[in-house]
Enzyme design. Structure first.
Site, PDB file in Angstrom:
ATOM      1  N   HIS A  17       0.844  -1.205   0.000  1.00 56.67           N
ATOM      2  CA  HIS A  17       0.000   0.000   0.000  1.00 56.67           C
ATOM      3  C   HIS A  17       0.879   1.255   0.000  1.00 56.67           C
ATOM      4  O   HIS A  17       0.634   2.201  -0.759  1.00 56.67           O
ATOM      5  CB  HIS A  17      -0.875   0.041   1.262  1.00 56.67           C
ATOM      6  CG  HIS A  17      -1.923  -1.037   1.339  1.00 56.67           C
ATOM      7  ND1 HIS A  17      -2.073  -1.853   2.438  1.00 56.67           N
ATOM      8  CD2 HIS A  17      -2.877  -1.418   0.450  1.00 56.67           C
ATOM      9  CE1 HIS A  17      -3.089  -2.685   2.228  1.00 56.67           C
ATOM     10  NE2 HIS A  17      -3.585  -2.455   1.025  1.00 56.67           N
ATOM     11  N   LYS A  41     -17.868  -6.661   7.602  1.00 57.82           N
ATOM     12  CA  LYS A  41     -16.597  -7.381   7.442  1.00 57.82           C
ATOM     13  C   LYS A  41     -15.813  -7.288   8.756  1.00 57.82           C
ATOM     14  O   LYS A  41     -15.638  -6.187   9.295  1.00 57.82           O
ATOM     15  CB  LYS A  41     -15.809  -6.719   6.298  1.00 57.82           C
ATOM     16  CG  LYS A  41     -14.790  -7.624   5.636  1.00 57.82           C
ATOM     17  CD  LYS A  41     -14.252  -6.965   4.375  1.00 57.82           C
ATOM     18  CE  LYS A  41     -12.873  -7.474   4.031  1.00 57.82           C
ATOM     19  NZ  LYS A  41     -12.284  -6.752   2.909  1.00 57.82           N
ATOM     20  N   ARG A  88      -1.339  -6.526  -8.300  1.00 55.47           N
ATOM     21  CA  ARG A  88      -0.235  -7.454  -7.998  1.00 55.47           C
ATOM     22  C   ARG A  88      -0.137  -8.579  -9.000  1.00 55.47           C
ATOM     23  O   ARG A  88       0.952  -9.086  -9.253  1.00 55.47           O
ATOM     24  CB  ARG A  88      -0.446  -8.093  -6.609  1.00 55.47           C
ATOM     25  CG  ARG A  88      -0.181  -7.200  -5.446  1.00 55.47           C
ATOM     26  CD  ARG A  88      -0.698  -7.811  -4.179  1.00 55.47           C
ATOM     27  NE  ARG A  88      -2.125  -8.026  -4.271  1.00 55.47           N
ATOM     28  CZ  ARG A  88      -2.929  -8.284  -3.246  1.00 55.47           C
ATOM     29  NH1 ARG A  88      -2.431  -8.396  -2.038  1.00 55.47           N
ATOM     30  NH2 ARG A  88      -4.221  -8.457  -3.422  1.00 55.47           N
ATOM     31  N   SER A 125      -2.659  -7.856   3.023  1.00 51.69           N
ATOM     32  CA  SER A 125      -3.009  -7.652   4.441  1.00 51.69           C
ATOM     33  C   SER A 125      -3.417  -8.973   5.077  1.00 51.69           C
ATOM     34  O   SER A 125      -3.049  -9.257   6.221  1.00 51.69           O
ATOM     35  CB  SER A 125      -4.157  -6.652   4.564  1.00 51.69           C
ATOM     36  OG  SER A 125      -3.768  -5.388   4.098  1.00 51.69           O
TER      37      SER A 125
HETATM   38  O1  PNS Z   1      -8.366  -3.113   0.009  1.00 51.90           O
HETATM   39  P1  PNS Z   1      -9.555  -3.718  -0.658  1.00 51.90           P
HETATM   40  O2  PNS Z   1     -10.310  -4.603   0.300  1.00 51.90           O
HETATM   41  O3  PNS Z   1      -9.194  -4.398  -1.951  1.00 51.90           O
HETATM   42  O4  PNS Z   1     -10.530  -2.480  -1.026  1.00 51.90           O
HETATM   43  C1  PNS Z   1     -11.711  -2.710  -1.736  1.00 51.90           C
HETATM   44  C2  PNS Z   1     -12.565  -1.435  -1.835  1.00 51.90           C
HETATM   45  C3  PNS Z   1     -12.786  -0.783  -0.488  1.00 51.90           C
HETATM   46  C4  PNS Z   1     -11.905  -0.448  -2.736  1.00 51.90           C
HETATM   47  C5  PNS Z   1     -13.916  -1.924  -2.447  1.00 51.90           C
HETATM   48  O5  PNS Z   1     -14.445  -2.939  -1.656  1.00 51.90           O
HETATM   49  C6  PNS Z   1     -14.941  -0.822  -2.590  1.00 51.90           C
HETATM   50  O6  PNS Z   1     -14.873  -0.030  -3.508  1.00 51.90           O
HETATM   51  N1  PNS Z   1     -15.891  -0.768  -1.641  1.00 51.90           N
HETATM   52  C7  PNS Z   1     -16.975   0.223  -1.638  1.00 51.90           C
HETATM   53  C8  PNS Z   1     -18.323  -0.397  -2.046  1.00 51.90           C
HETATM   54  C9  PNS Z   1     -18.562  -0.253  -3.529  1.00 51.90           C
HETATM   55  O7  PNS Z   1     -18.505   0.819  -4.096  1.00 51.90           O
HETATM   56  N2  PNS Z   1     -18.845  -1.398  -4.171  1.00 51.90           N
HETATM   57  C10 PNS Z   1     -19.008  -1.463  -5.598  1.00 51.90           C
HETATM   58  C11 PNS Z   1     -17.643  -1.511  -6.281  1.00 51.90           C
HETATM   59  S1  PNS Z   1     -17.770  -1.911  -7.932  1.00 51.90           S
END
Ligand code: PNS
Length: 155
Positions: A17, A41, A88, A125
């Site tokens: 990150h 979560k 990644r 993570s």
């Molecule tokens: O670090 P992560 O867990 O890969 O982050 C994922 C994140 C927070 C970017 C993703 O889960 C997200 O955008 N969550 C917000 C909910 C949302 O908008 N969902 C539709 C996405 S297409």
């Protein structure tokens, strides 16, 4: 002036990150780190703790906020021009492509991807938490303050 938003769970922030955020800071005029607050979560660190860890890491070079709900709505609230994420692997790509296309569909929000720097491609993570929980050494995979927070949390 281009404002970039770096969203994620950051539970906890890793060197992967940090790498992507530092590179975003170098490329964009303004960077906001957005920590998702998702009560459904289970997380090791609370949303406030994750925000605090990122604030300590980046000081006043960026703003760190939390959000819940749709990313595209949060990005609009922040007046962000683009979402920045790290890639990644091909597995990340397939998942990220779908999210990027959904976000593009919803509001036209664009996502820019940075490929992970060599050396951080295996860092996540989830794996960091698992290794730390089982007593392994994660000091090269997370910033020192995060390693200390992990050690404390696992005790
Ligand atoms: O670090 P992560 O867990 O890969 O982050 C994922 C994140 C927070 C970017 C993703 O889960 C997200 O955008 N969550 C917000 C909910 C949302 O908008 N969902 C539709 C996405 S297409």
């Amino acid at each position: 002036m281009t404002k970039a938003l770096c969203p994620g769970s950051f539970d906890p922030p890793t060197m992967g990150h940090v790498d992507v955020i530092q590179r975003a800071i170098a490329v964009f005029d303004e960077v906001v780190i957005s920590v998702v607050d998702n009560p459904s979560k289970t997380s090791l660190f609370t949303t406030d703790e994750r925000v605090g860890l990122l604030e300590d890491l980046f000081g006043d070079r960026v703003s760190v906020v939390s959000f819940s709900g749709l990313l595209v709505e949060h990005a609009a609230d922040q007046a962000a021009d683009v979402v920045v994420k790290g890639l990644r692997s091909i597995d990340d790509y397939e998942y990220e492509k779908q999210m990027s296309q959904m976000n593009q569909h919803l509001t036209g929000m664009e996502t820019v991807y940075m490929t992970t720097s060599p050396g951080y491609g295996f860092v996540s993570s989830s794996l960091v938490k698992e290794v730390a929980k089982l007593g392994g050494d994660v000091t090269e995979l997370v910033p020192p303050a995060v390693a200390a927070a992990l050690k404390e949390r696992m005790e």
